[in-house]
Design a protein around this motif. Structure first.
Motif, PDB file in Angstrom:
ATOM      1  N   ARG A   1      -1.120 -56.473  11.050  1.00 26.68           N
ATOM      2  CA  ARG A   1      -2.383 -56.739  11.865  1.00 26.68           C
ATOM      3  C   ARG A   1      -1.445 -57.354  12.847  1.00 26.68           C
ATOM      4  O   ARG A   1      -0.917 -58.253  12.954  1.00 26.68           O
ATOM      5  CB  ARG A   1      -3.339 -57.396  11.407  1.00 26.68           C
ATOM      6  N   TYR A   2      -1.574 -56.920  14.352  1.00 28.34           N
ATOM      7  CA  TYR A   2      -0.886 -57.270  15.442  1.00 28.34           C
ATOM      8  C   TYR A   2      -1.854 -57.704  16.723  1.00 28.34           C
ATOM      9  O   TYR A   2      -3.049 -57.241  16.899  1.00 28.34           O
ATOM     10  CB  TYR A   2       0.036 -56.086  15.930  1.00 28.34           C
ATOM     11  N   GLY A   3      -1.357 -58.605  17.627  1.00 26.30           N
ATOM     12  CA  GLY A   3      -1.845 -58.983  18.678  1.00 26.30           C
ATOM     13  C   GLY A   3      -0.896 -59.079  19.572  1.00 26.30           C
ATOM     14  O   GLY A   3       0.509 -58.863  19.577  1.00 26.30           O
ATOM     15  N   ARG A   4      -1.286 -59.911  20.863  1.00 25.44           N
ATOM     16  CA  ARG A   4      -0.280 -60.138  21.890  1.00 25.44           C
ATOM     17  C   ARG A   4      -0.309 -61.449  22.378  1.00 25.44           C
ATOM     18  O   ARG A   4      -1.328 -62.134  22.257  1.00 25.44           O
ATOM     19  CB  ARG A   4      -0.426 -59.113  23.053  1.00 25.44           C
ATOM     20  N   ASP A   5       0.978 -61.963  22.772  1.00 26.13           N
ATOM     21  CA  ASP A   5       0.943 -63.389  23.232  1.00 26.13           C
ATOM     22  C   ASP A   5       0.610 -63.397  24.648  1.00 26.13           C
ATOM     23  O   ASP A   5       0.357 -62.290  25.117  1.00 26.13           O
ATOM     24  CB  ASP A   5       2.483 -64.145  22.746  1.00 26.13           C
ATOM     25  N   GLU A   6       0.791 -64.597  25.361  1.00 24.02           N
ATOM     26  CA  GLU A   6       0.517 -64.621  26.490  1.00 24.02           C
ATOM     27  C   GLU A   6       1.392 -63.772  27.662  1.00 24.02           C
ATOM     28  O   GLU A   6       1.074 -63.539  28.655  1.00 24.02           O
ATOM     29  CB  GLU A   6       0.715 -66.202  26.856  1.00 24.02           C
TER      30      GLU A   6
END
Length: 425
Positions: A72-77
């Protein structure tokens, strides 16, 4: 034949008129009425296309379980893709097709994976691109445009990503806003080709595949660039094209073979020598020999991808989950590897640009919703999960089909097609 004004509208009268024309064709038979019968009321289908007239039935197989560990993935700033967690599930995979032998071959591959600890998948990249072309009369102006866009990339990104952007509010009479709040601009690249400056917008489209939303946002960005560049530099293009073939949309290309357009996914599994022998009647050396021949054959033919039959798995899952079938070609760009290791054989399959979504478009068809729910892909992050499931299912098919071809004289491959390839009376 009397010329008929063919309406594209989907109100009951227009649908009935189109059906009446078909019934008057000399090739029409009574049994053809089945294509004009509705399994769902047409008002449930009319928003998915123009000129709705009939329907098509396709059989669906369900194979599995697919033992898959996915991320499962997201994005950093800084908008970099980051892995948040890993999960393991056993999933039953629906596939819609008419290819004899496909279901049983994929099932065999899934059985092999289950006996070998399953398949692991990774999302390597996730972005959708739109390539707009700014055409000038001089190459120097194209260079000026490129430099201006690069210098103002951060400013343009803040402008289009602003949640309070006025064009993200629907105007009276509009079904959607002119600018999507769900397409997040990640970065902008430029390429100069003669007197043309290609501006490549790269977006995160969340759980949508996203071509419609990125088109709207790219159009807004183009207008903003022209207005600002004219004010700053007194440079104005003579033409602007919203898409100019550097974006990778629905066309396989070397540019995006290794990622950069769509969801780039890697699937891997290691199959022991014992499982190879008992379930596939195969040896590591035979598979390596097949890969060696296939690599040289692909080079000699100028083949872009190197995989056995990933398009079969991808197309079958695209149909059943309501994906855009025009994107099967791009999504099937594949690079498979076979490596002999001490335990047996390590397989991998990388899909450079899976163009899939779980919201919007055909994914909202009632049956597609049911199959997506079966796969657990209707929650946030479902599109990334779907991409990884497709990669895992495609790898299962690659393992099984490759073993069939690697058998002595490819006898197993022949028998599968002889016995199961189409209807056998």
């Amino acid at each position: 034949m009397r010329r008929v004004r063919w309406s594209h509208r989907n109100h009951p009268k227009a649908i009935a008129e189109r059906q009446a024309v078909l019934r008057q064709l000399p090739t029409w038979q009574l049994q053809d009425e089945r294509i004009l019968e509705w399994s769902l009321p047409p008002e449930h289908l009319e928003r998915f296309m123009e000129s709705l007239t009939g329907q098509m039935m396709l059989p669906v197989a369900v194979v599995g379980p697919l033992d898959v560990e996915f991320g499962r993935y997201g994005r950093d700033e800084s908008f970099n893709l980051t892995e948040i967690s890993r999960n393991r599930e056993q999933l039953y995979v629906p596939i819609a097709h008419t290819e004899g032998g496909l279901s049983v071959s994929m099932q065999r591959g899934m059985n092999v994976l289950a006996a070998s600890g399953g398949v692991k998948t990774y999302l390597l990249d996730d972005r959708m691109t739109r390539d707009s072309a700014f055409v000038f009369t001089k190459a120097g102006d194209a260079v000026t445009c490129s430099r201006w866009v690069q210098a103002h990339c951060d400013e343009l990104r803040r402008w289009i990503n602003d949640p309070e952007h006025p064009a993200k509010i629907k105007k009276p009479g509009q079904n959607i806003a002119e600018v999507s709040r769900y397409a997040i601009l990640l970065t902008i690249e430029t390429r100069v080709v003669g007197s043309v400056c290609h501006v490549l917008y790269q977006f995160d489209t969340s759980d949508a595949c996203g071509p419609n939303m990125i088109t709207r946002n790219a159009y807004a960005l183009n207008r903003e660039i022209v207005a600002k560049m004219e004010s700053d530099l007194d440079v104005v293009p003579i033409h602007i094209f919203l898409e100019a073939n550097l974006g990778g949309d629905k066309k396989p290309s070397h540019e995006y073979f290794n990622g950069g357009h769509g969801r780039t996914v890697l699937a891997e599994a290691t199959i022991s020598r014992e499982v190879l022998q008992h379930q596939l009647n195969m040896t590591p050396d035979a598979l390596r020999d097949l890969e060696w021949v296939g690599i040289h054959g692909s080079i000699a033919s100028g083949m872009q991808s190197f995989g056995f039959t990933p398009a079969s798995a991808i197309a079958a899952m695209f149909v059943v989950t309501g994906q855009d079938l025009g994107m099967v070609g791009t999504s099937s760009m594949a690079h498979g590897t076979v490596q002999v290791v001490p335990e047996g054989v390590s397989f991998s399959l990388q899909l450079g640009g899976l163009e899939v979504g779980t919201v919007g478009g055909g994914s909202q068809l009632p049956h597609a919703q049911s199959y997506l729910r079966l796969l657990g892909c209707l929650e946030p992050g479902g599109a990334q999960k779907l991409a990884q499931i497709i990669a895992g299912a495609a790898l299962a098919l690659e393992i099984s089909a490759s073993a069939s071809m690697a058998s002595r004289g490819s006898e197993n491959f022949f028998r599968a097609h002889f016995e199961r390839g189409g209807l056998r009376s």
